[in-house]
Design a protein around this motif. Structure first.
Motif, mmCIF file in Angstrom:
data_model
loop_
_atom_site.group_PDB
_atom_site.id
_atom_site.type_symbol
_atom_site.label_atom_id
_atom_site.label_comp_id
_atom_site.label_asym_id
_atom_site.label_seq_id
_atom_site.Cartn_x
_atom_site.Cartn_y
_atom_site.Cartn_z
ATOM 1 N N LEU A 182 0.836 -1.195 0.000
ATOM 2 C CA LEU A 182 0.000 0.000 0.000
ATOM 3 C C LEU A 182 0.875 1.251 0.000
ATOM 4 N N ARG A 183 0.293 2.341 -0.459
ATOM 5 C CA ARG A 183 1.032 3.606 -0.464
ATOM 6 C C ARG A 183 0.221 4.747 0.139
ATOM 7 N N ARG A 184 -1.084 4.788 -0.124
ATOM 8 C CA ARG A 184 -1.901 5.899 0.379
ATOM 9 C C ARG A 184 -2.649 5.423 1.628
ATOM 10 N N VAL A 185 -2.317 6.021 2.759
ATOM 11 C CA VAL A 185 -2.882 5.554 4.023
ATOM 12 C C VAL A 185 -3.446 6.714 4.829
ATOM 13 N N GLY A 186 -4.473 6.412 5.617
ATOM 14 C CA GLY A 186 -4.997 7.363 6.578
ATOM 15 C C GLY A 186 -4.222 7.247 7.881
ATOM 16 N N LEU A 187 -4.172 8.336 8.637
ATOM 17 C CA LEU A 187 -3.462 8.356 9.913
ATOM 18 C C LEU A 187 -4.394 8.867 11.001
ATOM 19 N N LEU A 188 -4.542 8.055 12.050
ATOM 20 C CA LEU A 188 -5.281 8.460 13.240
ATOM 21 C C LEU A 188 -4.306 8.540 14.405
ATOM 22 N N GLY A 189 -4.436 9.547 15.227
ATOM 23 C CA GLY A 189 -3.552 9.697 16.376
ATOM 24 C C GLY A 189 -3.934 10.937 17.154
ATOM 25 N N THR A 190 -3.042 11.391 18.015
ATOM 26 C CA THR A 190 -3.291 12.650 18.699
ATOM 27 C C THR A 190 -3.220 13.791 17.687
ATOM 28 N N ALA A 191 -3.714 14.952 18.083
ATOM 29 C CA ALA A 191 -3.640 16.105 17.183
ATOM 30 C C ALA A 191 -2.191 16.401 16.810
ATOM 31 N N PHE A 192 -1.273 16.227 17.766
ATOM 32 C CA PHE A 192 0.145 16.476 17.483
ATOM 33 C C PHE A 192 0.635 15.558 16.357
ATOM 34 N N GLN B 293 1.207 17.670 12.913
ATOM 35 C CA GLN B 293 2.588 18.114 12.788
ATOM 36 C C GLN B 293 3.376 17.199 11.857
ATOM 37 N N ASP B 294 4.537 17.670 11.437
ATOM 38 C CA ASP B 294 5.275 16.965 10.383
ATOM 39 C C ASP B 294 6.231 15.897 10.903
ATOM 40 N N PHE B 295 6.512 15.862 12.201
ATOM 41 C CA PHE B 295 7.538 14.947 12.707
ATOM 42 C C PHE B 295 7.199 13.494 12.412
ATOM 43 N N TYR B 296 5.927 13.158 12.355
ATOM 44 C CA TYR B 296 5.503 11.778 12.131
ATOM 45 C C TYR B 296 5.084 11.565 10.680
ATOM 46 N N ARG B 297 4.196 12.427 10.186
ATOM 47 C CA ARG B 297 3.775 12.326 8.792
ATOM 48 C C ARG B 297 4.961 12.446 7.857
ATOM 49 N N GLY B 298 5.858 13.373 8.177
ATOM 50 C CA GLY B 298 7.042 13.558 7.336
ATOM 51 C C GLY B 298 7.942 12.342 7.338
ATOM 52 N N ARG B 299 8.066 11.693 8.488
ATOM 53 C CA ARG B 299 8.894 10.486 8.580
ATOM 54 C C ARG B 299 8.281 9.361 7.754
ATOM 55 N N LEU B 300 6.960 9.212 7.812
ATOM 56 C CA LEU B 300 6.295 8.196 7.005
ATOM 57 C C LEU B 300 6.502 8.458 5.514
ATOM 58 N N ALA B 301 6.468 9.722 5.135
ATOM 59 C CA ALA B 301 6.647 10.078 3.724
ATOM 60 C C ALA B 301 8.091 9.893 3.284
ATOM 61 N N SER B 302 9.041 10.312 4.128
ATOM 62 C CA SER B 302 10.442 10.274 3.717
ATOM 63 C C SER B 302 11.040 8.870 3.801
ATOM 64 N N SER B 303 10.746 8.143 4.890
ATOM 65 C CA SER B 303 11.346 6.819 5.050
ATOM 66 C C SER B 303 10.539 5.735 4.353
ATOM 67 N N GLY B 304 9.242 5.987 4.203
ATOM 68 C CA GLY B 304 8.394 4.956 3.616
ATOM 69 C C GLY B 304 7.827 5.285 2.257
ATOM 70 N N GLY B 305 7.972 6.535 1.828
ATOM 71 C CA GLY B 305 7.400 6.930 0.550
ATOM 72 C C GLY B 305 5.888 6.891 0.536
ATOM 73 N N LEU B 306 5.271 7.144 1.705
ATOM 74 C CA LEU B 306 3.820 7.019 1.816
ATOM 75 C C LEU B 306 3.125 8.357 1.580
#
Length: 231
Positions: A117-127, A131-144
């Protein structure tokens, strides 16, 4: 087997899940009476939550870095931060010790890629969602390609996490709300959904979603046991 060092207590509800998962996975892989070699540093979540709410992330990072140093001194060979949100300070924690830190987002991204899979939804805290610390890591390390819910749904998910799941409340009406939010993400094109808060796994299960879910605590634990058993 390497000794795992757990930075937990955020909340202790999910840390208890980590402890169960790590020991169950060790027994599954080694058999018999085997259990995980680990040391746990459990912080006071009320302190951490206050620092989060006030945006005092450097201080929160110092707190977790101190926990990491204590775990290394206690013999930990590999560290885990047992929460998604506090991976915002993962670099600060990792720089405080000489043993490796297993990043939760990397373990999650690897599982999503393995599922094709490549396009995923993310549920979590508002932070985590905003914020980019997590979404950005998923995009950069996983190409998601990472989708998050609309603002109103993000606020709902955040409230349920802190007001209910972190204090051990699991309510059917909240499960129904999460199903609705997952449905919204799927309608936007999500091929899977990352349960990007370790407490969400107490509420949402695979049967609650029409697409695959990725339970981050379990994925983190699986990656940790694999690493611990690798010479």
């Amino acid at each position: 087997m390497k000794t795992l060092g757990l930075i937990g207590g955020m909340s202790w509800e999910s840390t208890a899940e980590y402890y169960r998962l790590l020991n169950e996975l060790t027994r599954e892989r080694l058999g018999g009476l085997h259990s995980a070699r680990l040391v746990l540093y459990s912080v006071d979540f009320a302190t951490v939550e206050r620092l989060q709410a006030e945006g005092r992330w450097t201080e929160a990072g110092e707190l977790l870095a101190g926990a990491a140093r204590s775990l290394e001194a206690a013999g930990a060979d590999l560290l885990l931060i047992c929460t998604n949100t506090m991976h915002k300070v993962a670099d600060q924690v990792a720089s405080a010790v000489s043993v490796p830190l297993l990043h939760l987002a990397d373990a999650t991204a690897a599982a999503v890629r393995t599922a094709g899979l490549r396009r995923v939804g993310l549920l979590g805290t508002a932070f985590t969602m905003e914020q980019d610390f997590y979404r950005g890591r998923l995009a950069s390390s996983g190409g998601l390609d990472v989708l998050v819910p609309a603002a109103e749904s993000r606020a709902l998910v955040h409230r349920i996490i802190y007001d209910e799941l972190c204090v051990g409340l699991v309510r059917e009406e909240s499960r129904a709300e999460f199903r609705r939010v997952i449905g919204e993400l799927v309608a936007e094109g999500a091929e899977g959904v990352i349960l990007g808060c370790t407490e969400i796994e107490l509420l949402v299960h695979p049967a609650d979603s029409p697409v695959p879910v990725f339970p981050t605590a379990r994925l983190h634990a699986e990656a940790a046991i694999t690493a611990a058993l690798t010479e």
